[in-house]
Enzyme design. Structure first.
Site, PDB file in Angstrom:
ATOM      1  N   ARG A  91       6.064  -8.058  -7.870  1.00 42.48           N
ATOM      2  CA  ARG A  91       4.778  -7.672  -8.460  1.00 42.48           C
ATOM      3  C   ARG A  91       3.692  -7.361  -7.428  1.00 42.48           C
ATOM      4  O   ARG A  91       2.739  -6.672  -7.725  1.00 42.48           O
ATOM      5  CB  ARG A  91       4.318  -8.739  -9.461  1.00 42.48           C
ATOM      6  CG  ARG A  91       5.153  -8.630 -10.740  1.00 42.48           C
ATOM      7  CD  ARG A  91       4.651  -9.505 -11.844  1.00 42.48           C
ATOM      8  NE  ARG A  91       4.941 -10.904 -11.576  1.00 42.48           N
ATOM      9  CZ  ARG A  91       4.561 -11.898 -12.384  1.00 42.48           C
ATOM     10  NH1 ARG A  91       3.887 -11.640 -13.477  1.00 42.48           N
ATOM     11  NH2 ARG A  91       4.883 -13.131 -12.096  1.00 42.48           N
ATOM     12  N   ASP A 163       2.485  -4.037 -23.660  1.00 37.53           N
ATOM     13  CA  ASP A 163       1.469  -3.252 -22.941  1.00 37.53           C
ATOM     14  C   ASP A 163       1.996  -1.829 -22.751  1.00 37.53           C
ATOM     15  O   ASP A 163       3.155  -1.532 -23.053  1.00 37.53           O
ATOM     16  CB  ASP A 163       1.096  -3.910 -21.597  1.00 37.53           C
ATOM     17  CG  ASP A 163       2.304  -4.190 -20.717  1.00 37.53           C
ATOM     18  OD1 ASP A 163       3.353  -3.527 -20.894  1.00 37.53           O
ATOM     19  OD2 ASP A 163       2.215  -5.073 -19.850  1.00 37.53           O
ATOM     20  N   LYS A 186      -3.019  -3.793 -23.366  1.00 41.26           N
ATOM     21  CA  LYS A 186      -3.312  -5.068 -22.689  1.00 41.26           C
ATOM     22  C   LYS A 186      -4.274  -4.866 -21.520  1.00 41.26           C
ATOM     23  O   LYS A 186      -4.186  -3.877 -20.806  1.00 41.26           O
ATOM     24  CB  LYS A 186      -1.998  -5.666 -22.167  1.00 41.26           C
ATOM     25  CG  LYS A 186      -2.147  -6.888 -21.300  1.00 41.26           C
ATOM     26  CD  LYS A 186      -0.800  -7.455 -20.892  1.00 41.26           C
ATOM     27  CE  LYS A 186      -0.427  -7.066 -19.484  1.00 41.26           C
ATOM     28  NZ  LYS A 186       0.839  -7.677 -19.031  1.00 41.26           N
TER      29      LYS A 186
HETATM   30  C1  R5P Z   1       3.358  -6.809 -16.601  1.00 42.25           C
HETATM   31  O1  R5P Z   1       3.158  -5.710 -16.125  1.00 42.25           O
HETATM   32  C2  R5P Z   1       4.725  -7.307 -16.935  1.00 42.25           C
HETATM   33  O2  R5P Z   1       5.485  -6.347 -17.569  1.00 42.25           O
HETATM   34  C3  R5P Z   1       4.653  -8.566 -17.795  1.00 42.25           C
HETATM   35  O3  R5P Z   1       4.025  -8.241 -19.005  1.00 42.25           O
HETATM   36  C4  R5P Z   1       3.891  -9.644 -17.117  1.00 42.25           C
HETATM   37  O4  R5P Z   1       4.256  -9.768 -15.788  1.00 42.25           O
HETATM   38  C5  R5P Z   1       4.085 -10.967 -17.843  1.00 42.25           C
HETATM   39  O5  R5P Z   1       3.328 -11.926 -17.192  1.00 42.25           O
HETATM   40  P1  R5P Z   1       2.736 -13.152 -17.967  1.00 42.25           P
HETATM   41  O6  R5P Z   1       3.858 -13.797 -18.720  1.00 42.25           O
HETATM   42  O7  R5P Z   1       2.178 -14.013 -16.895  1.00 42.25           O
HETATM   43  O8  R5P Z   1       1.662 -12.641 -18.893  1.00 42.25           O
END
Ligand code: R5P
Length: 292
Positions: A91, A163, A186
């Site tokens: 990430r 998202d 999102k």
């Molecule tokens: C974001 O771009 C990813 O696709 C996930 O939605 C995200 O990393 C999920 O993270 P969390 O569970 O901390 O909201």
């Protein structure tokens, strides 16, 4: 052809070995008194093509990967490839502000140097694989098919991406299930907090599958599920490829969603009560098509 794993993907590596009928390399993995990792191969790998199946998460996964790769190369393996089921550090894939390390670049450079193939599963952004040296054959596999197959059995009416980034993933799953798809809007407020803007989705009385690449703090999937229920959804299945489930989030999710589903890219999630689907067949198929 042989398969080997480190400490973080051993169960999955053995499953792939059984499914594909490829020998699992015996090795000793232990810890020195100061907790440093010790590795010794217990099989002859000379002239063998060897596939390492090991996560680069948590941090010790990276050390596992490095020791495995070096031991194989230095003991005469003909070629070494990687399948990294959960690619940690994916990430931090760019410099968001001056001075930051591009973590995924640092990890990929260390791991991929000298390897034949480098394969990931639902990498946060598959474009990150462009950072690999040109000689390395790269693939990002997807577990969307595995999750969709399960949601088909659950008769979901619609698949929703939490998202915009997950829109295509939801579309792909919906095609396999034979239902419609949509996505939510999102906005990330902090590392743990997200805001899902109300958006009109026709989910009233419907059974909904949410598909994301990962559940980390769970903020995204929790807000998305609450949003869908507030729009009248009857059932919500929260699905992801990589189930990190930080800070005990699974217990909160379990109270909100009808079922929480992930794959076995990260080990032992079944122990906390998550429905776990295996990516071993996906990896075995990739081996068959690319290495054997
Ligand atoms: C974001 O771009 C990813 O696709 C996930 O939605 C995200 O990393 C999920 O993270 P969390 O569970 O901390 O909201």
């Amino acid at each position: 052809m042989m398969i080997i794993s480190g400490e973080h993907s051993e169960k999955l590596g053995k499953k792939v070995s059984e499914l594909s009928g490829i020998e699992f390399v015996k090795r000793t993995l232990s810890r020195f008194p100061d907790d440093e990792l010790y590795l010794c191969l217990e099989a002859d790998v000379e002239e063998e093509e060897v596939l390492i199946i090991e996560n680069s998460y948590p941090d010790t996964g990276i050390v596992n990967c490095l020791l495995l790769k070096n031991a194989l190369i230095e003991n005469g393996a003909a070629a070494v490839s990687f399948v990294v089921p959960y690619m940690g550090y994916a990430r931090q894939d760019r410099r968001f502000k001056k001075g930051e390390a591009v973590s995924i670049k640092a990890v990929l450079e260390a791991l991929a140097n000298g390897v034949k193939c480098f394969t990931t599963i639902d990498l946060h952004k598959k474009e990150s694989l462009n950072l690999l040296p040109p000689s390395v054959k790269r693939t990002d596999l997807t577990a969307v098919g595995t999750l969709a197959e399960y949601l088909k059995k659950k008769d979901v009416d619609i698949i929703v991406g939490p998202d915009r980034g997950s829109k295509e993933r939801a579309k792909m799953a919906a095609k396999l299930v034979g239902c419609e798809s949509d996505y939510l809007e999102k906005k990330r407020l902090s590392g743990t907090e997200v805001q899902i803007s109300p958006k009109h989705l026709s989910v009233k009385g419907k059974s909904v599958g949410i598909i994301d690449d990962m559940i980390s703090t769970g903020g995204t999937i929790l807000k998305a599920s609450e949003n869908l229920f507030s729009l009248g959804a009857e059932k919500v299945y929260a699905c992801c490829t990589h189930g990190l489930f930080l800070n005990n989030i699974f217990n909160r999710l379990r109270k909100v969603c009808d079922e929480v589903v992930c794959t076995d890219t990260l080990p032992e999630r079944e122990k906390i009560g998550v429905k776990v689907l295996s990516v071993a067949p996906l990896i075995a198929e990739w081996i068959e098509e690319n290495l054997v």
